[in-house]
Design an enzyme around this catalytic site. Structure first.
Site, PDB file in Angstrom:
ATOM      1  N   GLU A   1     -16.689   1.469   0.945  1.00 56.26           N
ATOM      2  CA  GLU A   1     -16.101   2.033   2.159  1.00 56.26           C
ATOM      3  C   GLU A   1     -16.974   3.134   2.759  1.00 56.26           C
ATOM      4  O   GLU A   1     -16.915   3.389   3.954  1.00 56.26           O
ATOM      5  CB  GLU A   1     -14.698   2.556   1.879  1.00 56.26           C
ATOM      6  CG  GLU A   1     -14.650   3.751   0.944  1.00 56.26           C
ATOM      7  CD  GLU A   1     -13.214   4.211   0.656  1.00 56.26           C
ATOM      8  OE1 GLU A   1     -12.307   3.375   0.713  1.00 56.26           O
ATOM      9  OE2 GLU A   1     -13.032   5.404   0.371  1.00 56.26           O
TER      10      GLU A   1
ATOM     11  N   HIS B   1       0.839  -1.195   0.000  1.00 56.35           N
ATOM     12  CA  HIS B   1       0.000   0.000   0.000  1.00 56.35           C
ATOM     13  C   HIS B   1       0.873   1.243   0.000  1.00 56.35           C
ATOM     14  O   HIS B   1       1.766   1.375   0.833  1.00 56.35           O
ATOM     15  CB  HIS B   1      -0.917   0.015   1.223  1.00 56.35           C
ATOM     16  CG  HIS B   1      -1.909   1.151   1.193  1.00 56.35           C
ATOM     17  ND1 HIS B   1      -2.094   2.019   2.235  1.00 56.35           N
ATOM     18  CD2 HIS B   1      -2.754   1.559   0.207  1.00 56.35           C
ATOM     19  CE1 HIS B   1      -3.027   2.915   1.904  1.00 56.35           C
ATOM     20  NE2 HIS B   1      -3.432   2.650   0.686  1.00 56.35           N
TER      21      HIS B   1
HETATM   22  C1  NOJ Z   1      -9.056   6.138   0.859  1.00 55.54           C
HETATM   23  C2  NOJ Z   1      -9.135   4.844   0.145  1.00 55.54           C
HETATM   24  O1  NOJ Z   1     -10.277   4.774  -0.667  1.00 55.54           O
HETATM   25  C3  NOJ Z   1      -9.131   3.741   1.176  1.00 55.54           C
HETATM   26  O2  NOJ Z   1      -9.346   2.490   0.559  1.00 55.54           O
HETATM   27  C4  NOJ Z   1      -7.843   3.787   1.941  1.00 55.54           C
HETATM   28  O3  NOJ Z   1      -7.902   2.837   2.957  1.00 55.54           O
HETATM   29  C5  NOJ Z   1      -7.611   5.168   2.555  1.00 55.54           C
HETATM   30  N1  NOJ Z   1      -7.809   6.199   1.588  1.00 55.54           N
HETATM   31  C6  NOJ Z   1      -6.206   5.299   3.121  1.00 55.54           C
HETATM   32  O4  NOJ Z   1      -5.276   5.260   2.083  1.00 55.54           O
HETATM   33 CA    CA Z   2     -11.468   6.724  -1.719  1.00 62.93          CA
END
Ligand code: NOJ
Ligand code: CA
Length: 713
Positions: free
Chosen positions: A508, A413
């Protein structure tokens, strides 16, 4: 991506002929017809028809250039080239294993009548499901360096269509869709999340993003977007609510220019997909066809995959990205999380590796493993993150060893927090580090304002940045999943290591906000996904009561619909987004996620209506297994689907993961039932989807152990 057969019906361009100024040039394919002409002022004008029905009424074309204002008038037509192509090519991965690219092409050569006689070509391709056109600034004396102020392309609609839209924001697509008439599009400003400067449009101007999905009163489905967005800003659309005229608006830079290019240069394609069947819109391959073939000669290292990850616990406020010895940290909602809940710690990561290994899930994503998270958000700071420095409780050597011992791939990541220049400075170091530790893919992110200042996520500078990153990643044999980039335009054909993007409002939002409406996922395939796969992160099983911050927060679907999303939200990269603890309580339902494929030989869009429902069946690559997903919006739905796509005369076992009879996304979302039957090509499935519900079905050829199963009735 090799051409398996390419025969040009007639590529020998007709000799360039001197043409009259206002002559109408037409091209057509089945129901689709396009017309081009110059009006009395020498301005280019085009129209598109579906049969007799106007799709785009006569509409303007051209540009304003900052160093030479008008590039849309005083033209004469100096010639026309025609060609046609019918070829078939194989994507590295995709919804189908073979794609037909069949079009008629017309290039009109234009020359300005007054000195300095500037040249502009416009190239049209007419397919049987729509039209693509692009501009070409040919090499010419005196026009080398071009600064584009704006594009003048219009899309004059034939009526006040039903429209599925999000606001024209230069920096994000993470919005809920509004369904309204064109005349009711009501965002009067471009909400500029990057610079906090709201760009107000004239009172009669409203702006929306593409892909823009519309439905006409007489049943035509129209989708406007773009293809092959390279070295140019993204196109948004200004809306004239009174006349239903849409006009291209290119995302600007800090000083208000939009694009800096050198002739010869070709713009991205403007795309109009149209059909009287909604299913044709989802099945269209026109945008992919308008992109260049793969630039990766040996793609054998590119592998679609499923993954789990240390992620949802941060989204719902149970864990932190940052490691902290002292202070408490903030959750995604801004609430305090006590110290000691750093999710990317070695023991926790090993739990995910174990879960992946035990369930045949190939990958594990870990966010919050590297230094910088304590100071990353909302600061507009450069040099925040190190992409090679783990936090002290993330033992990368041990995690690498442990994952390898269980044949699990770790996924890297790299959150840039919008500091794109810093990412470019660190990128070789970051990707060498990934190679060293055996990471074959990376999820990147661009949360926040873009550095360098004044650039936008969707402006030309960032468009080029995303492509530079894809190219750099390819040179290290790394696959990418990009969060917060511009929305895709089919470039995954050219750079197939660019597996997926977010660029939209993902699952999310159910974790840290008031979430996505039950109809959201019935709109996204018609809008955001038209340009390419989305890392939507489906698979949340604990639908209610998961949030540490807001107790009554919930996902706006049933559990069965979360399963169906693996089919209806196409991506070669699919996360099983919930935490292992929530999966182990429902291992019978998790079986679908274990089984479902991520790469396909064939896809059948069985039923679809934007905003209402979608049912899709896909055949897993290299097998005889089919997987189906059916979803509905907030309303329950009875769906009758024929399995006539199965091989005739063969028996299969269908495992149906359905909403329980009393399921309801709000009141009883986790109630599901799993049944198994023998089916064949003559079977008609009767699926009952709950409010906000869905159904997922795996269909596999019968084996010895299944003989006792009953036929589906
Ligand atoms: C936003 C992203 O959409 C999400 O998947 C991620 O966990 C966070 N930013 C942190 O990078
Ligand atoms: Ca995002």
């Amino acid at each position: 991506m090799k051409r398996i057969c390419a025969f040009l019906l007639c590529l020998a361009a007709l000799p360039i002929v001197k043409a009259q100024n206002n002559k109408v040039t037409t091209a057509s394919m089945n129901e689709i017809k396009f017309e081009f002409t110059l009006d009395s002022g020498g301005s280019p004008v085009y129209s598109v028809y579906y049969g007799e029905k106007p799709v785009i009424k006569p509409s303007p074309m051209g540009f304003t250039l900052s160093n030479d204002s008008a590039f849309d008038k005083h033209f004469e037509l100096t010639g026309t080239d025609r060609s046609s192509v019918d070829e078939t090519w194989k994507p590295v991965w995709g919804e189908v294993s073979s794609i037909r690219n069949h079009y008629e092409q017309v290039t009109v050569h234009l020359k300005q009548k007054d000195n300095p006689h500037r040249l502009l070509n416009i190239i049209f391709r007419v397919f049987d499901d729509g039209v693509g056109f692009r501009y070409e600034f040919p090499r010419q004396p005196g026009l080398k360096y071009i600064v584009v102020s704006n594009e003048l392309t219009g899309f004059n609609l034939a009526g006040d269509h039903k429209t599925f839209w999000i606001p024209g924001d230069y920096d994000t697509n993470e919005y809920s869709y509004t369904t309204s008439k064109i005349s009711e599009v009501d965002n009067q400003q471009i909400v500029n999340s990057s610079t906090d400067i709201a760009v107000r449009l004239a009172p009669d101007r409203y702006a929306v993003q593409t892909p823009l999905m519309m439905k006409t009163a007489d049943g035509l489905y129209i989708n406007i977007h773009e293809a092959a967005l390279i070295n140019f800003p993204a196109m948004q659309l200004h809306v004239d609510r009174a006349t239903y005229k849409l006009t291209a608006n290119l995302v600007p830079d800090a000083v208000g220019n939009t694009a800096y290019v050198h002739a010869p240069f070709k713009t991205p394609w403007r795309t109009i997909i149209v059909s009287d069947k909604a299913t044709d819109i989802l099945a269209s391959k026109m945008i992919l066809n308008l992109n260049d073939p793969s630039k990766i000669d040996d793609p054998s290292w590119i592998k679609p995959m499923k993954f789990v990850g240390v992620w949802w616990e941060m989204q719902i406020g149970k864990g932190t990205w940052s490691y902290s010895n002292d202070a408490d940290s903030l959750s995604a909602d801004g609430n305090l999380i006590p110290n000691g809940t750093h999710a990317a710690n070695t023991a926790n990561v090993k739990r995910y590796i174990d879960f992946a290994a035990n369930n045949g899930i190939p990958g594990v994503l870990v966010e919050g493993w590297n230094t910088g998270w304590e100071d990353w958000f909302g600061n507009w700071k450069e040099n925040v993150f190190s992409f090679v420095t783990p936090y002290p409780d993330f033992d990368i050597n041990e995690i690498t060893r442990y994952a390898a011992s269980k044949s699990v791939k770790m996924i890297m990541h790299n959150e840039t927090s919008g500091s794109a220049t810093d990412y470019e400075r660190q990128i070789d170091t970051a990707y060498r580090f990934m190679n060293k530790y055996g990471y074959t893919s990376v999820k990147t992110g661009y949360v926040g304002k873009i550095i360098p200042r004044g650039e936008h996520h969707d402006g030309q500078w960032m468009i080029n940045h995303y492509i530079r990153v894809a190219q750099k990643a390819a040179s290290y044999h790394i696959m990418i999943d990009v969060h917060e980039p511009v929305r895709p335009t089919g470039l995954q054909r050219t750079y197939p290591n660019w597996l997926a993007s977010e660029a939209g409002r993902g699952n999310e939002y159910n974790g840290f906000s008031n979430g996505n409406k039950p109809g959201h996922e019935t709109i996204m395939p018609f809008t955001r996904l038209m340009g390419g796969p989305m890392d939507y992160t489906p698979g949340i099983f604990k639908i209610k009561g998961y949030s540490n911050d807001v107790p009554d927060r919930q996902v706006h679907t049933t559990l069965a619909k979360q399963l169906a999303l693996y089919i209806t939200m196409y991506s070669p990269l699919q996360m099983a987004a919930d935490m292992p603890d929530n999966y182990v309580k429902h291992m019978d339902a998790f079986q679908f996620i274990k089984d479902v494929a991520v790469d396909w030989d064939d896809t059948k869009i069985l039923e679809a209506e934007p905003g209402d429902y979608i049912t899709i069946a896909r055949k897993a690559k290299g097998t005889s297994d089919w997987f189906m997903g059916a979803i509905t919006n907030e309303n329950s739905r009875n769906s009758n689907v024929s399995l006539d796509f199965l091989d005739k005369g063969k028996k299969y076992v269908a495992t149906i993961y359905a909403d329980a009879d009393n399921a309801d996304w709000k009141e009883n979302p986790e109630a599901y039932k799993i049944t198994k039957y023998l089916v064949d090509a003559g079977t008609k499935l009767k699926l009952k989807l709950a409010n906000g519900g869905g159904a997922a079905i795996s269909i596999k050829p019968i084996t010895g152990v299944d003989k006792g199963l009953k036929n589906y009735k």
